[in-house]
Design a protein around this motif. Sequence first.
Motif, PDB file in Angstrom:
ATOM      1  N   GLY A 171     -51.140 -31.312 -19.625  1.00 29.26           N
ATOM      2  CA  GLY A 171     -49.901 -31.631 -20.325  1.00 29.26           C
ATOM      3  C   GLY A 171     -49.755 -30.986 -21.678  1.00 29.26           C
ATOM      4  N   ARG A 172     -50.809 -30.340 -22.158  1.00 33.55           N
ATOM      5  CA  ARG A 172     -50.763 -29.687 -23.458  1.00 33.55           C
ATOM      6  C   ARG A 172     -51.309 -28.255 -23.374  1.00 33.55           C
ATOM      7  N   GLU A 173     -52.627 -28.131 -23.348  1.00 32.85           N
ATOM      8  CA  GLU A 173     -53.239 -26.823 -23.550  1.00 32.85           C
ATOM      9  C   GLU A 173     -52.851 -25.792 -22.485  1.00 32.85           C
ATOM     10  N   GLU A 174     -52.703 -26.205 -21.241  1.00 32.59           N
ATOM     11  CA  GLU A 174     -52.379 -25.251 -20.187  1.00 32.59           C
ATOM     12  C   GLU A 174     -50.929 -24.794 -20.243  1.00 32.59           C
ATOM     13  N   VAL A 175     -50.021 -25.699 -20.569  1.00 35.64           N
ATOM     14  CA  VAL A 175     -48.595 -25.396 -20.475  1.00 35.64           C
ATOM     15  C   VAL A 175     -47.990 -24.908 -21.786  1.00 35.64           C
ATOM     16  N   ILE A 176     -48.623 -25.205 -22.910  1.00 36.27           N
ATOM     17  CA  ILE A 176     -48.060 -24.849 -24.215  1.00 36.27           C
ATOM     18  C   ILE A 176     -47.829 -23.347 -24.373  1.00 36.27           C
ATOM     19  N   PRO A 177     -48.783 -22.481 -24.031  1.00 38.81           N
ATOM     20  CA  PRO A 177     -48.506 -21.049 -24.212  1.00 38.81           C
ATOM     21  C   PRO A 177     -47.262 -20.582 -23.461  1.00 38.81           C
ATOM     22  N   GLU A 178     -47.043 -21.069 -22.245  1.00 37.06           N
ATOM     23  CA  GLU A 178     -45.866 -20.680 -21.472  1.00 37.06           C
ATOM     24  C   GLU A 178     -44.583 -21.154 -22.144  1.00 37.06           C
ATOM     25  N   MET A 179     -44.565 -22.394 -22.594  1.00 38.36           N
ATOM     26  CA  MET A 179     -43.371 -22.941 -23.229  1.00 38.36           C
ATOM     27  C   MET A 179     -43.087 -22.250 -24.565  1.00 38.36           C
ATOM     28  N   PHE A 180     -44.128 -22.071 -25.356  1.00 40.45           N
ATOM     29  CA  PHE A 180     -43.930 -21.492 -26.679  1.00 40.45           C
ATOM     30  C   PHE A 180     -43.543 -20.017 -26.604  1.00 40.45           C
TER      31      PHE A 180
END
Length: 259
Positions: A171-180
Motif C-alpha cells: 500500500g505504500r512502498e511498492e505503489v508510490i513510485p508509480e503514482m508519484f
Amino acid sequence: MLAQTTPDHERARDGIAKTRARLRVHHLYDAISSPAALRTFVEHHVVCVLDFMSLLKSLQQELTCVAVPWVPTPDPESARLIQRIVLDEETDVRADGRVTSHFVWYLEAMDEVGADSSPARKLVGALANGASLSDALRTSALPPAARAFGEITAGLLQRPLHARAAAFFHGREEVIPEMFLAILERLQRQGLRCETLREYLQRHVEVDGSDHGPQAERMLARLCLSPVHRLEAEEAALASLAARERLWDAIAAAGQGRS
C-alpha cells in the motif's frame, strides 16, 4: 509471499493487482491541472505522509529494541531493513545539506504552493500532547476524505506485524513510485510551479523504487511464516490499496470544484 492456490488467496491477489493497476492510471493525475487543484491535492495527501510515518514507526518499534535496558532483537535482518528505511524517512539529507523528515519536507512543499498546512500542523500538535491517532484525526480540520484514510491506518496499526508490513509494502512502498511518477509527469505538463514538491516526489520515486521497496518486500517475506499469515497480509494490503483509491477518487472530485 509464497505461492498459494486457495480461492481466498487468489481473490486477494487479484484484488491487489487490479487496484494497483487502477491507481497507476487514476484520473486524479489529470485533475491536478491548476494551482488550486494542486493545493487541494496536497491538503488531502498530507495525511498519507503522516500516517506513513506512524505505520513505519510501528514496524520499527516491534522489529527492533527501542527500550532500555536494550535486549537483542530475534530478527536482526528485518531490524536492519526497517532501520534503513527509517533513516531516510525520518532524517533525510536534502540537496542543500539540511536534514529533515519527509513529513517536514512535505509541509514546506505545502507552504510553497500556498496550501493550508495548519490542519496537519494542529494534528501533529494533538499527537504530541498525547492524543491517539484516531482521536486526533476525528477532531482535526483535515478534509473528511483525508480523515477517513487516516482512520484506516489507525485500524491497521492494531493489526498483527505481518499485516502491517503488507500494508506498508503493497500500500505504500511498492505503489508510490508509480503514482508519484504519474503526478510528476502531469506537473511538468501543466508547468505548475512547485519545486519543493517536485523534489519530494522525485526523491520518493528514486529511493522507494531502488531501495525502500525491495527492503520492505524482503521484510514482508520474512514475516509471513504460514498460509494464515500470508492471507492476513494480502487482505491488509488490499484494504490499504482500496483506501488509497477512495482517497484518490475524493481528491479528484474535490479538485474539480477549484480553479
